[in-house]
Design a protein around this motif. Structure first.
Motif, PDB file in Angstrom:
ATOM      1  N   LEU A  15      48.020  84.471  72.893  1.00  0.00           N
ATOM      2  CA  LEU A  15      46.665  84.227  73.235  1.00  0.00           C
ATOM      3  C   LEU A  15      45.945  84.506  71.968  1.00  0.00           C
ATOM      4  CD1 LEU A  15      46.299  86.300  76.544  1.00  0.00           C
ATOM      5  CD2 LEU A  15      46.259  83.872  76.307  1.00  0.00           C
ATOM      6  N   HIS A  16      45.084  83.421  71.502  1.00  0.00           N
ATOM      7  CA  HIS A  16      44.200  83.622  70.143  1.00  0.00           C
ATOM      8  C   HIS A  16      43.299  84.800  70.598  1.00  0.00           C
ATOM      9  CE1 HIS A  16      40.407  81.955  71.523  1.00  0.00           C
ATOM     10  NE2 HIS A  16      40.888  81.137  72.192  1.00  0.00           N
ATOM     11  N   GLU A  17      42.968  85.096  71.915  1.00  0.00           N
ATOM     12  CA  GLU A  17      42.136  86.284  71.844  1.00  0.00           C
ATOM     13  C   GLU A  17      42.726  87.655  71.571  1.00  0.00           C
ATOM     14  OE1 GLU A  17      42.852  83.743  74.040  1.00  0.00           O
ATOM     15  OE2 GLU A  17      40.708  83.317  75.072  1.00  0.00           O
ATOM     16  N   ILE A  18      44.025  87.640  71.622  1.00  0.00           N
ATOM     17  CA  ILE A  18      44.735  88.738  71.269  1.00  0.00           C
ATOM     18  C   ILE A  18      45.705  88.725  69.746  1.00  0.00           C
ATOM     19  CG2 ILE A  18      46.708  90.526  71.847  1.00  0.00           C
ATOM     20  CD1 ILE A  18      45.867  90.146  74.679  1.00  0.00           C
ATOM     21  N   GLY A  19      46.719  87.868  69.842  1.00  0.00           N
ATOM     22  CA  GLY A  19      47.309  87.578  68.478  1.00  0.00           C
ATOM     23  C   GLY A  19      48.173  88.673  68.241  1.00  0.00           C
ATOM     24  N   ALA A  20      49.276  88.586  67.208  1.00  0.00           N
ATOM     25  CA  ALA A  20      50.010  89.956  66.845  1.00  0.00           C
ATOM     26  C   ALA A  20      49.166  90.937  66.394  1.00  0.00           C
ATOM     27  CB  ALA A  20      51.068  89.154  65.726  1.00  0.00           C
ATOM     28  N   ALA A  21      48.177  90.704  65.544  1.00  0.00           N
ATOM     29  CA  ALA A  21      47.291  91.762  65.013  1.00  0.00           C
ATOM     30  C   ALA A  21      46.555  92.547  66.073  1.00  0.00           C
ATOM     31  CB  ALA A  21      46.288  91.122  64.009  1.00  0.00           C
ATOM     32  N   GLY A  22      46.270  91.781  66.653  1.00  0.00           N
ATOM     33  CA  GLY A  22      45.438  92.381  68.018  1.00  0.00           C
ATOM     34  C   GLY A  22      46.558  93.480  68.826  1.00  0.00           C
ATOM     35  N   GLN A  23      47.813  92.901  69.140  1.00  0.00           N
ATOM     36  CA  GLN A  23      48.713  93.811  69.707  1.00  0.00           C
ATOM     37  C   GLN A  23      48.798  94.922  68.987  1.00  0.00           C
ATOM     38  OE1 GLN A  23      49.894  92.767  72.730  1.00  0.00           O
ATOM     39  NE2 GLN A  23      50.684  94.925  72.723  1.00  0.00           N
ATOM     40  N   ARG A  24      48.941  94.791  67.567  1.00  0.00           N
ATOM     41  CA  ARG A  24      49.198  96.168  66.670  1.00  0.00           C
ATOM     42  C   ARG A  24      47.997  97.096  67.028  1.00  0.00           C
ATOM     43  NH1 ARG A  24      51.424  92.670  63.230  1.00  0.00           N
ATOM     44  NH2 ARG A  24      49.552  92.334  61.878  1.00  0.00           N
ATOM     45  N   LYS A  25      46.783  96.451  67.086  1.00  0.00           N
ATOM     46  CA  LYS A  25      45.716  97.274  67.261  1.00  0.00           C
ATOM     47  C   LYS A  25      45.669  97.985  68.598  1.00  0.00           C
ATOM     48  CE  LYS A  25      41.081  96.520  65.594  1.00  0.00           C
ATOM     49  NZ  LYS A  25      40.038  95.512  65.249  1.00  0.00           N
ATOM     50  N   LEU A  26      46.090  97.232  69.566  1.00  0.00           N
ATOM     51  CA  LEU A  26      46.227  98.090  70.932  1.00  0.00           C
ATOM     52  C   LEU A  26      47.343  99.125  71.069  1.00  0.00           C
ATOM     53  CD1 LEU A  26      46.130  94.932  73.402  1.00  0.00           C
ATOM     54  CD2 LEU A  26      44.359  96.555  72.844  1.00  0.00           C
ATOM     55  N   SER A  27      48.189  98.750  70.176  1.00  0.00           N
ATOM     56  CA  SER A  27      49.410  99.846  70.130  1.00  0.00           C
ATOM     57  C   SER A  27      48.776 101.075  69.466  1.00  0.00           C
ATOM     58  CB  SER A  27      50.508  99.323  69.614  1.00  0.00           C
ATOM     59  OG  SER A  27      50.282  99.190  68.283  1.00  0.00           O
TER      60      SER A  27
END
Ligand SMILES: [Zn+2]
Length: 259
Positions: A15-27
């Motif tokens: 999802l462009h709303e999340i992306g790999a960078a966003g996933q790292r941020k969530l973690s």
């Protein structure tokens, strides 16, 4: 370890709303969930599945049979053995995602402990069932500049509003300056509650939390209302009130109330 597999969050990372960078941020994010009943259970499970790094859950209650129709973290044996909700929740969440740190606090959210319960979290999700707790939550979040997401469900309807401290928007007291008198508004205990309505409201709160954690909160802040049974949805844009007793005038009477 399966919890760290690169495949785990692939459909979120697409999802462009999340992306790999966003996933790292969530973690790397921490969320406080106040109440671990109906709303809190859905929120905790969604956030654990989304790979949010740390969840702190606060609830003093034990699991009861009449909780099970809407509180998805709990099983029949939890009600039979009358375990603490936070303990049953932590066990279930560890099965959902062993990579998430779950901190349990088997206490009622209270003024004395409010600031320490918020320590180190990035956002707070309201999953309480009373206005007393929400006004306290509003005070401590405005004072500490911590975003929080109001949510409530009664009958077949529910409401959601994000509170982003600072100049970004209104707080709960900009909308409702004082809490309603106890016993004057219906609750799930007096009117009942539709489990699907809980799922919708908790899901919207969790989406807002993820957006705030990813640095992409909605541009327009307001009160969202849904009647899930009738499939009617309304959004009321709310302005910040400069004379609001909390975010405008800086009073924290619920946090400062004598114990
Ligand atoms: Zn306000």
């Amino acid at each position: 370890m399966i919890s760290n597999s690169p495949d785990r969050y692939a459909r979120h990372e697409m999802l462009h709303e999340i992306g790999a960078a966003g996933q790292r941020k969530l973690s790397q994010s921490s969320v406080l969930i106040v109440g671990c009943g109906a709303l809190g259970g859905f929120q905790a499970e969604l956030l654990a599945r989304a790979g949010v790094g740390r969840l702190r859950i606060v609830d003093p209650d034990i699991v009861e049979l009449h909780n099970l129709h809407r509180q998805i973290l709990y099983m029949e044996n939890d009600a039979e053995s009358k375990v603490l909700k936070v303990e049953a929740a932590a066990k279930r969440l560890a099965q959902v995602n062993s990579g998430v740190v779950v901190e349990t606090r088997p206490v009622r959210f209270n003024a004395q402990d409010a600031q320490s319960l918020l320590a180190g979290v990035d956002i707070v999700l309201d999953a309480s069932d009373n206005f007393e707790t929400r006004y306290l939550l509003n005070d401590v979040c405005i004072k500490s500049q911590t975003p929080w997401v109001y949510g409530g469900v009664v009958g077949t309807s529910g409401m959601v509003m994000p509170v982003l401290p600072g100049l970004r928007g209104p707080c709960l007291r900009c909308v409702i300056p004082a809490p309603p008198e106890p016993g004057t508004v219906p609750t799930a205990d007096t009117l009942g509650v539709l489990n699907c309505a809980v799922a919708v409201i908790a899901s919207l709160q969790t989406t807002l939390a993820m957006r705030v954690l990813l640095g992409n909160p909605p541009a327009e802040i307001g009160l969202f209302h849904a009647n899930v049974w009738n499939m009617s949805f309304d959004f009321l844009k709310v302005q910040r009130n400069d004379l609001c007793p909390c975010c405008g005038l800086g009073g924290f009477e619920f946090l400062d109330a004598p114990v």
